[in-house]
Structure formats: structure tokens, C-alpha cells
Design an enzyme around this catalytic site. Structure first.
Site, PDB file in Angstrom:
ATOM      1  N   ASP A  81       0.823  -1.204   0.000  1.00 34.99           N
ATOM      2  CA  ASP A  81       0.000   0.000   0.000  1.00 34.99           C
ATOM      3  C   ASP A  81       0.864   1.264   0.000  1.00 34.99           C
ATOM      4  O   ASP A  81       1.866   1.351   0.707  1.00 34.99           O
ATOM      5  CB  ASP A  81      -0.899  -0.022   1.239  1.00 34.99           C
ATOM      6  CG  ASP A  81      -2.049   0.966   1.149  1.00 34.99           C
ATOM      7  OD1 ASP A  81      -2.551   1.202   0.035  1.00 34.99           O
ATOM      8  OD2 ASP A  81      -2.465   1.489   2.204  1.00 34.99           O
ATOM      9  N   HIS A  82       0.456   2.239  -0.789  1.00 38.76           N
ATOM     10  CA  HIS A  82       1.031   3.583  -0.787  1.00 38.76           C
ATOM     11  C   HIS A  82       2.556   3.642  -0.941  1.00 38.76           C
ATOM     12  O   HIS A  82       3.238   4.355  -0.197  1.00 38.76           O
ATOM     13  CB  HIS A  82       0.618   4.342   0.474  1.00 38.76           C
ATOM     14  CG  HIS A  82      -0.786   4.860   0.410  1.00 38.76           C
ATOM     15  ND1 HIS A  82      -1.169   5.866  -0.441  1.00 38.76           N
ATOM     16  CD2 HIS A  82      -1.899   4.485   1.079  1.00 38.76           C
ATOM     17  CE1 HIS A  82      -2.467   6.109  -0.287  1.00 38.76           C
ATOM     18  NE2 HIS A  82      -2.936   5.271   0.626  1.00 38.76           N
ATOM     19  N   HIS A 177      -7.174   9.477   5.657  1.00 35.11           N
ATOM     20  CA  HIS A 177      -6.532   8.458   6.491  1.00 35.11           C
ATOM     21  C   HIS A 177      -6.658   8.831   7.963  1.00 35.11           C
ATOM     22  O   HIS A 177      -6.752  10.008   8.322  1.00 35.11           O
ATOM     23  CB  HIS A 177      -5.043   8.345   6.125  1.00 35.11           C
ATOM     24  CG  HIS A 177      -4.800   7.770   4.765  1.00 35.11           C
ATOM     25  ND1 HIS A 177      -3.915   8.326   3.868  1.00 35.11           N
ATOM     26  CD2 HIS A 177      -5.326   6.685   4.153  1.00 35.11           C
ATOM     27  CE1 HIS A 177      -3.915   7.604   2.760  1.00 35.11           C
ATOM     28  NE2 HIS A 177      -4.755   6.609   2.910  1.00 35.11           N
ATOM     29  N   GLY A 178      -6.648   7.806   8.815  1.00 33.55           N
ATOM     30  CA  GLY A 178      -6.712   8.048  10.251  1.00 33.55           C
ATOM     31  C   GLY A 178      -8.151   8.194  10.725  1.00 33.55           C
ATOM     32  O   GLY A 178      -9.107   7.808  10.044  1.00 33.55           O
ATOM     33  N   HIS A 205      -9.978   4.754  -0.054  1.00 35.20           N
ATOM     34  CA  HIS A 205      -9.059   4.674   1.083  1.00 35.20           C
ATOM     35  C   HIS A 205      -9.687   5.387   2.283  1.00 35.20           C
ATOM     36  O   HIS A 205     -10.663   6.106   2.148  1.00 35.20           O
ATOM     37  CB  HIS A 205      -7.722   5.334   0.727  1.00 35.20           C
ATOM     38  CG  HIS A 205      -6.877   4.521  -0.189  1.00 35.20           C
ATOM     39  ND1 HIS A 205      -5.609   4.098   0.157  1.00 35.20           N
ATOM     40  CD2 HIS A 205      -7.098   4.034  -1.429  1.00 35.20           C
ATOM     41  CE1 HIS A 205      -5.091   3.403  -0.839  1.00 35.20           C
ATOM     42  NE2 HIS A 205      -5.985   3.354  -1.819  1.00 35.20           N
ATOM     43  N   GLY A 206      -9.099   5.180   3.460  1.00 37.10           N
ATOM     44  CA  GLY A 206      -9.588   5.865   4.654  1.00 37.10           C
ATOM     45  C   GLY A 206     -10.965   5.396   5.079  1.00 37.10           C
ATOM     46  O   GLY A 206     -11.841   6.199   5.420  1.00 37.10           O
ATOM     47  N   GLY A 207     -11.182   4.072   5.106  1.00 41.68           N
ATOM     48  CA  GLY A 207     -12.514   3.545   5.370  1.00 41.68           C
ATOM     49  C   GLY A 207     -12.972   3.617   6.810  1.00 41.68           C
ATOM     50  O   GLY A 207     -14.177   3.688   7.069  1.00 41.68           O
ATOM     51  N   ASN A 227     -10.298   0.302   1.789  1.00 41.80           N
ATOM     52  CA  ASN A 227      -9.132   0.124   2.659  1.00 41.80           C
ATOM     53  C   ASN A 227      -9.491   0.399   4.109  1.00 41.80           C
ATOM     54  O   ASN A 227     -10.071   1.452   4.425  1.00 41.80           O
ATOM     55  CB  ASN A 227      -8.009   1.065   2.234  1.00 41.80           C
ATOM     56  CG  ASN A 227      -7.254   0.569   1.024  1.00 41.80           C
ATOM     57  OD1 ASN A 227      -7.785  -0.176   0.208  1.00 41.80           O
ATOM     58  ND2 ASN A 227      -6.008   0.987   0.893  1.00 41.80           N
ATOM     59  N   THR A 230      -7.049   1.969  10.270  1.00 34.82           N
ATOM     60  CA  THR A 230      -7.165   2.418  11.656  1.00 34.82           C
ATOM     61  C   THR A 230      -8.014   1.466  12.488  1.00 34.82           C
ATOM     62  O   THR A 230      -7.742   1.245  13.672  1.00 34.82           O
ATOM     63  CB  THR A 230      -7.753   3.836  11.697  1.00 34.82           C
ATOM     64  OG1 THR A 230      -6.901   4.714  10.946  1.00 34.82           O
ATOM     65  CG2 THR A 230      -7.843   4.347  13.125  1.00 34.82           C
TER      66      THR A 230
END
Length: 284
Positions: A81-82, A177-178, A205-207, A227, A230
Site C-alpha cells: 500500500d502507498h 486516512h486516520g 481509502h480511509g474507510g 481500505n 485504523t
């Protein structure tokens, strides 16, 4: 069950659901994610962030993920990832990963295309899938942060997909994210237009923190991969903290890791089932 590629597990077409991708950090998160997928009876994406894999000694985590995936009872995509650079993607491919993400979202459009296409050319030659990204997500993930976000321009989506040949494409629609501060404000108009302009599977992303109704609408409009990072971290740390605080003198490095594995498995099982089928219940 052999290791699967991203292309193999992403189901295209309206109303076919999405697949979960979960962040991996060690033996117990890796086992938990794959155990959860086996309980759900669904394919899964076990991913490790490039900042994690690139830490000294952490190539062993990558090798471990590959070995566990090869023995799993369901298809498992071992995913980087990333990655921000070509070299990180090549490291993952050498380790046996079946998919990589090259994130050139910090670059200009043309530079992003050039970098992504370079990775795609090499990866596809050895049967490895590639995810790209246009638009930038704010937030912190695995120690690396982005201060400001940049929404995806839907008109760039088909052009980027055609120029690079990626198997999946992450877009920015207000996700981050986070942990979110307040309710996520997702721009479904960008997603809807993007999905109409390309056949390439789209990625959210950032689910963690996105509400079920928001997930349902996103999947309905064309998101095929979600994704989750966290939520895995929270399951790990909350379980560890709770059990250790209940009996600090035990310093239980046998029982607590097993409980962590179970907590992560429950996250994966729950989310995989929701993304695959249960999201439809929240469209009403």
C-alpha cells in the site's frame, strides 16, 4: 489456495459489492485478517504500507504474509500500500507480493502517469496487479502524513486509467486516512461521474469511520475496494491495553496476542461480509 491478484478478486459490474483491504503489521494482524476472511468465506486483501515494509527488518513481515496467504483457504491478495517510489514496488514484487500500489498523487498529473506506467510495465510482465491514485488524501497513515487533500477531477480518471493501464484506481472524494474529526463529508458526485467515465475498478481509502449508509452509497456508485487501517490498529491496541490493564503483573505475551488475533479476525469478517453483501440493506 493460491495467492490471488487484485485483478482476480475485484468484481466488476453494478451491484456486485466490494472487497476489503486490511492493514497488516505483524504475525498476529496477518493471521487475524486471513482467519477472518476464512470465517467469512470471502477473498481478502492483506496489505502492508510501504513505510512499514521499508523499516529495517520488516521484509520478514512481507515474506510471512506471502507464506500465510499461500496456505489460506480463501483467495488472498498480498498487497503493498502507498508506495511512493519504483524501488519499493520492486522490493514487494521480489518478496512475492501479488499486487502493489504506486501512489504518485503528490506529483503532477504527467509525472504521476510516468511513474505509474513504469511500475505497471514491470509488474504486469510478472503477473502482478497495480493500483494507482489520482487526487490526494489528507491524514496520517503508518507514520507518514499529508496535510492537505486534493479532490479527484473525474475527467482525469479515464485518461489516467488509459495512459497507465492500472488494475484499480484510488480516488479522493473527501475521504481521509486516520480517524475522522466529525462525520466524513464524501463528495458522491465526483465518485458517480468518475465511475461512469471508466471501467477501471475504483478504490476508497480511509474507510475507518465512514458510516454504513455512506459505504453503501459508495459501493452502489462503483467502489470495488475499501481500505481499512485504523480499525485494525484500534482492535489491536484496545485489546492489548484492556487485557494488560486487567492483570499487569502477568505480562501475558501468550494469551494477549491470541486475543488480538481474534479481535482483528472479527473486524475482517464483519467488514468483508458488509462490503460483499450486507451494504445493500443500507440503500433504503
Amino acid at each position: 489456495m493460491s495467492i490471488a491478484t487484485l485483478r482476480e478478486v475485484l468484481k466488476t459490474g453494478h451491484d456486485r459489492g466490494a472487497i476489503g483491504a486490511f492493514s497488516t503489521y505483524d504475525l498476529f494482524t496477518a493471521q487475524g485478517i486471513m482467519n477472518g476472511a476464512e470465517k467469512a468465506g470471502l477473498p481478502v486483501i492483506a496489505m502492508i504500507g510501504a513505510p512499514v515494509l521499508n523499516k529495517q527488518g520488516n521484509e520478514e513481515i512481507g515474506r510471512l504474509m506471502v507464506r500465510l496467504a499461500d496456505k489460506a483457504k480463501v483467495p488472498v491478495v498480498v498487497f503493498l500500500d502507498h508506495a511512493k517510489d519504483f524501488e519499493s514496488c520492486m522490493k514487494a514484487i521480489r518478496l512475492g507480493f501479488s499486487a502493489v500500489m504506486i501512489d504518485g498523487s503528490h506529483l503532477s498529473f504527467d509525472e504521476n502517469v510516468q511513474l505509474t506506467k513504469k511500475v505497471v510495465t514491470v509488474a504486469k510482465a510478472v503477473g502482478v496487479s497495480v493500483e494507482g491514485e489520482i487526487g490526494a488524501l489528507a491524514g496520517v497513515e503508518d507514520g507518514e502524513g499529508v496535510v492537505s487533500s486534493k479532490m479527484t477531477n473525474p475527467d482525469d480518471v479515464p485518461r489516467f486509467a488509459d495512459l497507465t493501464g492500472v488494475d484499480a484506481l484510488a480516488i479522493s472524494i473527501g475521504n481521509a486516512h486516520g480517524l475522522y474529526k466529525g462525520k466524513p463529508n464524501l463528495n458522491f458526485g465526483i465518485l458517480e461521474k468518475s465511475a461512469k467515465l471508466t471501467q477501471t475498478p475504483l478504490v476508497l481509502h480511509g474507510g475507518t469511520g465512514i458510516e454504513k449508509k455512506q459505504f453503501a452509497r459508495a459501493i452502489d456508485l462503483g467502489i470495488k475496494k475499501v481500505n481499512i487501517g485504523t480499525e485494525v490498529k484500534c482492535a489491536f491496541m484496545d485489546t492489548f491495553t484492556k487485557l494488560h490493564s486487567e492483570n499487569k503483573e502477568a505480562y501475558d505475551l501468550v494469551g494477549i496476542p491470541q486475543a488480538i488475533k481474534q479481535a482483528v479476525a472479527e473486524v475482517a469478517e464483519k467488514d468483508l461480509k458488509f462490503f460483499a453483501e450486507q451494504w445493500r440493506e443500507y440503500l433504503k
